[in-house]
Every structure is written in C-alpha cells, then in structure tokens.
Design a protein around this motif. Structure first.
Motif, PDB file in Angstrom:
ATOM      1  N   TRP A   1      12.958 -20.229  27.217  1.00  0.00           N
ATOM      2  CA  TRP A   1      13.380 -19.172  26.299  1.00  0.00           C
ATOM      3  C   TRP A   1      12.227 -18.737  25.413  1.00  0.00           C
ATOM      4  O   TRP A   1      11.391 -19.564  25.008  1.00  0.00           O
ATOM      5  CB  TRP A   1      14.529 -19.663  25.423  1.00  0.00           C
TER       6      TRP A   1
ATOM      7  N   GLU B   1       8.282 -12.527  23.459  1.00  0.00           N
ATOM      8  CA  GLU B   1       8.867 -11.194  23.399  1.00  0.00           C
ATOM      9  C   GLU B   1       8.165 -10.341  22.354  1.00  0.00           C
ATOM     10  O   GLU B   1       7.606 -10.850  21.385  1.00  0.00           O
ATOM     11  CB  GLU B   1      10.359 -11.250  23.031  1.00  0.00           C
TER      12      GLU B   1
ATOM     13  N   ARG C   1      25.588 -16.216  21.758  1.00  0.00           N
ATOM     14  CA  ARG C   1      24.607 -15.533  22.569  1.00  0.00           C
ATOM     15  C   ARG C   1      25.262 -15.031  23.853  1.00  0.00           C
ATOM     16  O   ARG C   1      26.078 -15.732  24.459  1.00  0.00           O
ATOM     17  CB  ARG C   1      23.460 -16.480  22.899  1.00  0.00           C
TER      18      ARG C   1
ATOM     19  N   GLN D   1      11.072 -16.703  21.729  1.00  0.00           N
ATOM     20  CA  GLN D   1      11.453 -16.919  20.332  1.00  0.00           C
ATOM     21  C   GLN D   1      12.414 -15.862  19.820  1.00  0.00           C
ATOM     22  O   GLN D   1      13.023 -16.042  18.766  1.00  0.00           O
ATOM     23  CB  GLN D   1      10.183 -16.944  19.450  1.00  0.00           C
ATOM     24  N   GLY D   2      12.542 -14.764  20.558  1.00  0.00           N
ATOM     25  CA  GLY D   2      13.463 -13.710  20.170  1.00  0.00           C
ATOM     26  C   GLY D   2      12.780 -12.589  19.417  1.00  0.00           C
ATOM     27  O   GLY D   2      11.763 -12.793  18.749  1.00  0.00           O
TER      28      GLY D   2
ATOM     29  N   CYS E   1       8.437  -8.913  27.600  1.00  0.00           N
ATOM     30  CA  CYS E   1       8.453 -10.372  27.653  1.00  0.00           C
ATOM     31  C   CYS E   1       7.294 -10.815  28.539  1.00  0.00           C
ATOM     32  O   CYS E   1       7.330 -10.628  29.755  1.00  0.00           O
ATOM     33  CB  CYS E   1       9.775 -10.879  28.210  1.00  0.00           C
TER      34      CYS E   1
ATOM     35  N   TYR F   1      16.616 -12.154  23.316  1.00  0.00           N
ATOM     36  CA  TYR F   1      15.824 -13.247  23.858  1.00  0.00           C
ATOM     37  C   TYR F   1      15.520 -13.013  25.329  1.00  0.00           C
ATOM     38  O   TYR F   1      16.404 -12.611  26.102  1.00  0.00           O
ATOM     39  CB  TYR F   1      16.583 -14.567  23.745  1.00  0.00           C
TER      40      TYR F   1
END
Length: 121
Positions: free
Chosen positions: A111, A6, A45, A113-114, A22, A95
């Motif tokens: 996923w 991201e 989340r 890493q945010g 992303c 995320y």
C-alpha cells in the motif's frame, strides 16, 4: 518488497478533474494487479478500480464507472487514476495498492501512503 508512492491529490470543485499517479519501485516484477482504494471520513476503505499490471482486465466500482479511468505505464512503473466529473462524495484519501495474486478487490499486499482528494460543492 514493493514500494508505492501516490501523488496528484488536491482540492477541486464539483465537476472538476484530477489525475492521481502511483509510482512503484522495488520487486515490481512480482506484481500481478494494481488497484486504487479510497477511505472517506468515518467510513471503511473501499475498492475503486483495478488493472492487471501487464494491462487489461480493468474493473471499476459501479459508482465511478464512466467518470474514473485507470491506466498504467509499465515503462515508468506507474499506475494512474484519472478522476473526472468529481462529486463531493468522492472526497476521500485515495490509496494505491499492489497485489501478488489474481484477486481484484481484496488481498492487496502493498500500500501507498495515500493522497487526499477533496471535492467542494
């Protein structure tokens, strides 16, 4: 395996906008859906938005409808989340996630890493 990275987070004043990106790599041909989730401090989340990897079937969390827009560019293997009319309560780590199944707001296997989004009042 699928890798997700991201970018695009930051600090913005209430009412402002950001665009999150992303970038997906690896076995992207296995992806069925991609989604955005967020986690605010001291909270679980939560699902924000999702789009089918091939396009369409877009779903949003009620509180972001009309303000956030999810889109994708398959040529770039990239999914975007446009955040408009931001509110302080949108502050969270955002995320990106990818799913190999048809589930919309759960069961995501991969996923990123945010990226931090902070909205000041």
């Amino acid at each position: 395996q699928v890798q997700l990275v991201e970018s695009g987070g930051g600090l913005v004043q209430a009412g402002g906008s950001l665009r999150l990106s992303c970038a997906a790599s690896g076995r992207t041909f296995n992806i069925y859906r991609t989604g955005w989730f967020r986690q605010a401090p001291w909270k679980e989340r939560e699902f924000v938005a999702s789009i089918r990897w091939s396009g369409g079937n877009i779903v949003y969390k009620d509180s972001v409808k009309g303000r956030f827009t999810i889109s994708r560019d398959n040529a770039k293997n990239t999914v975007y989340l446009q955040l408009n009319s931001l509110k302080p309560e949108d502050t969270a780590v955002y995320y990106c996630a990818a799913s190999l199944t048809t589930a919309i707001s759960r069961d995501y296997q991969y996923w990123g890493q945010g990226t931090q989004v902070t909205v000041s009042s």
